[in-house]
Scaffold this motif. Structure first.
Motif, PDB file in Angstrom:
ATOM      1  N   TYR A  60     -39.873  25.356 -32.648  1.00 49.51           N
ATOM      2  CA  TYR A  60     -38.536  24.800 -32.489  1.00 49.51           C
ATOM      3  C   TYR A  60     -37.607  25.759 -31.752  1.00 49.51           C
ATOM      4  O   TYR A  60     -36.681  25.337 -31.054  1.00 49.51           O
ATOM      5  N   ASP A  63     -38.251  25.223 -28.142  1.00 44.24           N
ATOM      6  CA  ASP A  63     -37.655  23.954 -27.730  1.00 44.24           C
ATOM      7  C   ASP A  63     -36.148  24.113 -27.472  1.00 44.24           C
ATOM      8  O   ASP A  63     -35.609  23.565 -26.509  1.00 44.24           O
ATOM      9  N   GLU A 239     -46.367  20.250 -33.796  1.00 42.07           N
ATOM     10  CA  GLU A 239     -45.490  20.177 -32.631  1.00 42.07           C
ATOM     11  C   GLU A 239     -44.398  19.117 -32.791  1.00 42.07           C
ATOM     12  O   GLU A 239     -43.236  19.356 -32.467  1.00 42.07           O
ATOM     13  N   GLU A 240     -44.768  17.972 -33.321  1.00 41.09           N
ATOM     14  CA  GLU A 240     -43.801  16.890 -33.489  1.00 41.09           C
ATOM     15  C   GLU A 240     -42.692  17.285 -34.463  1.00 41.09           C
ATOM     16  O   GLU A 240     -41.522  16.957 -34.268  1.00 41.09           O
ATOM     17  N   TRP A 243     -40.301  19.774 -32.852  1.00 45.37           N
ATOM     18  CA  TRP A 243     -39.360  19.113 -31.954  1.00 45.37           C
ATOM     19  C   TRP A 243     -38.252  18.427 -32.759  1.00 45.37           C
ATOM     20  O   TRP A 243     -37.088  18.457 -32.367  1.00 45.37           O
ATOM     21  N   ARG A 247     -34.473  19.123 -32.176  1.00 49.94           N
ATOM     22  CA  ARG A 247     -33.619  17.973 -31.848  1.00 49.94           C
ATOM     23  C   ARG A 247     -32.373  17.948 -32.717  1.00 49.94           C
ATOM     24  O   ARG A 247     -31.256  17.689 -32.233  1.00 49.94           O
ATOM     25  N   ALA A 263     -40.208  15.211 -26.596  1.00 50.49           N
ATOM     26  CA  ALA A 263     -40.682  16.598 -26.615  1.00 50.49           C
ATOM     27  C   ALA A 263     -39.890  17.380 -25.571  1.00 50.49           C
ATOM     28  O   ALA A 263     -39.402  16.813 -24.594  1.00 50.49           O
ATOM     29  N   SER A 264     -39.783  18.696 -25.776  1.00 48.20           N
ATOM     30  CA  SER A 264     -38.937  19.500 -24.889  1.00 48.20           C
ATOM     31  C   SER A 264     -39.417  19.568 -23.449  1.00 48.20           C
ATOM     32  O   SER A 264     -38.581  19.744 -22.550  1.00 48.20           O
ATOM     33  N   HIS A 276     -42.608  25.384 -20.917  1.00 39.23           N
ATOM     34  CA  HIS A 276     -42.597  25.560 -22.371  1.00 39.23           C
ATOM     35  C   HIS A 276     -43.581  26.642 -22.795  1.00 39.23           C
ATOM     36  O   HIS A 276     -43.280  27.463 -23.669  1.00 39.23           O
TER      37      HIS A 276
END
Length: 333
Positions: A60, A63, A239-240, A243, A247, A263-264, A276
């Motif tokens: 994160y 991101d 990963e989700e 994010w 977010r 996703a970033s 990334h």
């Protein structure tokens, strides 16, 4: 339409410290009239992320940095998260199961907080603790009181050290799994920690809620796919999940409009994935050097009792600069 942020760019009048961040990140990019005398640009802020293994993993954090890069905003980002760490000073009995399972006690933030603040010199400090505290203090009636006191002490120490803004993140959820039926004392602690943190907004604390949005999104996803999980092990987001954390930071704190973005890498018109990856590499280069210098009791991580020598902060900084050049080339196309 963008979300109205709890703190950040659209709430400058009521949050003067966020107004300072607005000046540092955004004013340098505003046009200057040709006839005016251009004043020196303020230095870019140092934004430090402090937390446990979820923060140390860095998803994160990368991101968030990708968003700043996509916006053309200059900031020095440092990640000094440490696996297994708790914000609360735990009792030996509360550490016993961790010692039995892993062979070492959970490190406690109080042992390295002063050195961390002195070395990193944050302008803005993002803080995410609770997952380890909530697990270690399962069933303890004073868990919330002790966790709250630990975060109050952390905030006071940071402000006394010159940090201009401390931003707390509520901890992610503990997911006992789609088939769990029993009460989850770990998650019960995290709910209490999160509700307490959100309540501190009325005292002027800067708090980004991660727990609430993650729980609501998990419940929604489970209606479509009963086996869906943000965390395969119930603790560490994939990963989700990272994010989702980013977010919420970007929308609640910075006022970013991220509608439809999953996703970033999608923040960039091209080269999002390699950008990334390089951002993550740069963060790890600096993270290892800073943790090595700070020192701590967690084995298996630079700076721990079994760590080897590694690059100095100055050496890591030079390597990070070279990585930044590669990032800028990818952004410019």
């Amino acid at each position: 339409m963008s979300k109205e942020p709890i703190f950040g760019l659209n709430s400058m009048k009521t949050h003067c410290l966020s107004y300072w961040l607005f000046l540092m990140l955004w004013i340098p990019s505003l046009p200057v009239a040709a006839s005016s005398v251009k004043s020196p640009e303020p230095p870019s802020p140092t934004i430090v992320f402090l937390g446990d293994s979820i923060t140390e993993a860095g998803g994160y954090v990368a991101d968030v940095e990708c968003w700043l890069l996509a916006q053309g905003r200059e900031a020095t980002i440092l990640n000094v998260g440490l696996s297994s760490e708790s914000a609360t000073d735990l009792l030996p009995a509360e550490n016993a199961d961790h010692v039995a399972k892993f062979g070492f006690a959970r490190p406690m933030l109080s042992a390295r907080l002063r050195r961390t603040l002195e070395l990193t010199k944050p302008d803005v400090l993002f803080v995410c603790y609770g997952m380890n505290d909530g697990h270690a203090m399962r069933g303890q009636p004073d868990a919330l009181t002790r966790y709250g006191k630990a975060l109050e002490n952390l905030r006071d120490a940071a402000l006394d050290a010159g940090v201009k803004e401390v931003v707390f993140l509520t901890p992610p959820i503990h997911d006992a799994g789609p088939d769990a039926v029993a009460d989850d004392p770990h998650e019960r602690n995290l709910v209490a920690f999160s509700e307490w943190l959100v309540s501190k907004r009325q005292d002027g604390w800067k708090v980004v809620d991660i727990h609430g949005p993650m729980r609501r999104e998990l419940d929604g996803m489970r209606k479509k796919n009963p086996q869906f999980r943000f965390q395969k092990d119930g603790v560490h987001p994939q990963e989700e999940g990272h994010w989702l954390m980013a977010r919420e930071i970007l929308s609640q704190y910075f006022g970013a409009d991220l509608q439809g973005l999953r996703a970033s890498p999608g923040l960039f018109q091209a080269n999002g994935e390699p950008i990334h990856r390089l951002v993550s590499q740069r963060l790890k280069i600096l993270q290892s050097a800073y943790l090595l210098k700070i020192g701590h009791s967690r084995p298996g991580v630079p700076g721990g009792p079994d760590s080897q020598s590694g690059p100095t902060i100055e050496e890591a900084g030079e390597k990070a600069k070279q990585t930044r050049i590669k990032i800028e080339k990818l952004i410019s196309g």
